[in-house]
Design an enzyme around this catalytic site. Sequence first.
Site, PDB file in Angstrom:
ATOM      1  N   LYS A 194     148.808  95.966 -24.685  1.00 14.60           N
ATOM      2  CA  LYS A 194     148.091  96.481 -23.516  1.00 14.60           C
ATOM      3  C   LYS A 194     148.970  96.695 -22.293  1.00 14.60           C
ATOM      4  O   LYS A 194     150.090  96.214 -22.206  1.00 14.60           O
ATOM      5  CB  LYS A 194     146.880  95.604 -23.220  1.00 14.60           C
ATOM      6  N   ARG A 218     142.698  89.927 -31.657  1.00 16.19           N
ATOM      7  CA  ARG A 218     142.550  91.291 -32.183  1.00 16.19           C
ATOM      8  C   ARG A 218     143.890  91.997 -32.004  1.00 16.19           C
ATOM      9  O   ARG A 218     144.328  92.188 -30.869  1.00 16.19           O
ATOM     10  CB  ARG A 218     141.427  92.005 -31.423  1.00 16.19           C
TER      11      ARG A 218
HETATM   12  N1  HH2 Z   1     140.308  96.305 -26.899  1.00 10.21           N
HETATM   13  C1  HH2 Z   1     140.190  97.574 -27.339  1.00 10.21           C
HETATM   14  C2  HH2 Z   1     139.154  97.930 -28.215  1.00 10.21           C
HETATM   15  N2  HH2 Z   1     138.279  97.008 -28.664  1.00 10.21           N
HETATM   16  N3  HH2 Z   1     137.523  94.767 -28.734  1.00 10.21           N
HETATM   17  C3  HH2 Z   1     137.624  93.495 -28.317  1.00 10.21           C
HETATM   18  N4  HH2 Z   1     136.759  92.562 -28.749  1.00 10.21           N
HETATM   19  N5  HH2 Z   1     138.616  93.101 -27.448  1.00 10.21           N
HETATM   20  C4  HH2 Z   1     139.518  93.985 -26.941  1.00 10.21           C
HETATM   21  O1  HH2 Z   1     140.368  93.572 -26.124  1.00 10.21           O
HETATM   22  C5  HH2 Z   1     139.430  95.362 -27.343  1.00 10.21           C
HETATM   23  C6  HH2 Z   1     138.397  95.717 -28.260  1.00 10.21           C
HETATM   24  C7  HH2 Z   1     141.174  98.608 -26.893  1.00 10.21           C
HETATM   25  O2  HH2 Z   1     142.260  98.647 -27.757  1.00 10.21           O
HETATM   26  P1  HH2 Z   1     142.486  99.758 -28.916  1.00 10.21           P
HETATM   27  O3  HH2 Z   1     141.398  99.705 -29.925  1.00 10.21           O
HETATM   28  O4  HH2 Z   1     143.837  99.622 -29.467  1.00 10.21           O
HETATM   29  O5  HH2 Z   1     142.462 101.128 -28.125  1.00 10.21           O
HETATM   30  P2  HH2 Z   1     141.400 102.288 -27.952  1.00 10.21           P
HETATM   31  O6  HH2 Z   1     140.219 101.743 -27.210  1.00 10.21           O
HETATM   32  O7  HH2 Z   1     142.158 103.315 -27.158  1.00 10.21           O
HETATM   33  O8  HH2 Z   1     141.007 102.760 -29.330  1.00 10.21           O
END
Ligand code: HH2
Length: 297
Positions: free
Chosen positions: A236, A271
């Site tokens: 992040k 995660r």
């Molecule tokens: N962060 C993201 C998405 N889902 N779920 C939980 N429980 N906690 C988190 O910190 C979290 C989450 C964002 O990360 P990512 O899926 O890599 O990115 P994007 O939202 O751009 O798909």
Amino acid sequence: MTADAVRAAAPVWAVRDGVLPLDRPRLLGIVNVTPDSFSDGGNFFSRDAAVAHAERLAAEGADVLDVGGESTRPQGAEPVSEAEELARVVPVVRELVRRLPQVPVSVDTVKAAVADAALAEGARIVNDVSGGRLDARMAAVCARHGAGFVLMHSRGTVHDMATYTYAEYDDVVADVLAELEGRVVAARAAGVAAEAIVLDPGIGFSKRSAQSLAVLAGIPRLCSAGYPILVGASRKRFIGELTGVEVAAERVAGTVGAHVAALMLGARLFRVHDVRPARQALDVAWAVLAAGAAGPA
Ligand code: HH2
């Protein structure tokens, strides 16, 4: 306390048709079936690419596979229609449940209809980045299926929840805790079992870097709510700001640092995009903590 006693006292997470014992750090491997996720968008957009990626994450030690079809990226995530999200997520969930029946699948969505369809295909957990805030039917769907339910803290919509638009707090840890406790009350009122609930402070969601650091440091206070804590620091922005590493995929060591600190402060679920290094680092950190709890050898 002996290491066995520490493990015996560990909580379990009730995830539909079973439990996930939190007797060691548990990893949710990220499977983004999206063209636009902030660090891996487009890499696993086809069903086959997503399934192959998920199988790799399971082989590397993921305890849960977290399948998502809608990005919340800070640079103006575009909301995805229900039909499009279903078309992205359901075939991947179906295939993973068939191929890897022993690994619980979680669905990362804010839409009750998507959660419902994924659970009907055999998913066992719902990971909602709005904690049930954006779809009033979400908690009832989780309750009906007996699904594990991750309530993550955020403010705003999918489009702006990862920006700083709502990043105003009196005391970020107290405010996040109070807002999460409000989501717990709503979930419980809809029939979700207490043992099914996991809380996540939402690193980077409506939080500047200093606020993300503050909620990580505040994990012991978040634990006081009585629910297991999940942390998602993977790759992040705050890690980029702390380290100067601009390419998100190169923030693996910073991610490990954040997650080991979070483990020491009481988090039990993580995660992650990069399962292999997380598995190794968190298992070793956990062994050190357990040896300390066991007392002199
Ligand atoms: N962060 C993201 C998405 N889902 N779920 C939980 N429980 N906690 C988190 O910190 C979290 C989450 C964002 O990360 P990512 O899926 O890599 O990115 P994007 O939202 O751009 O798909």
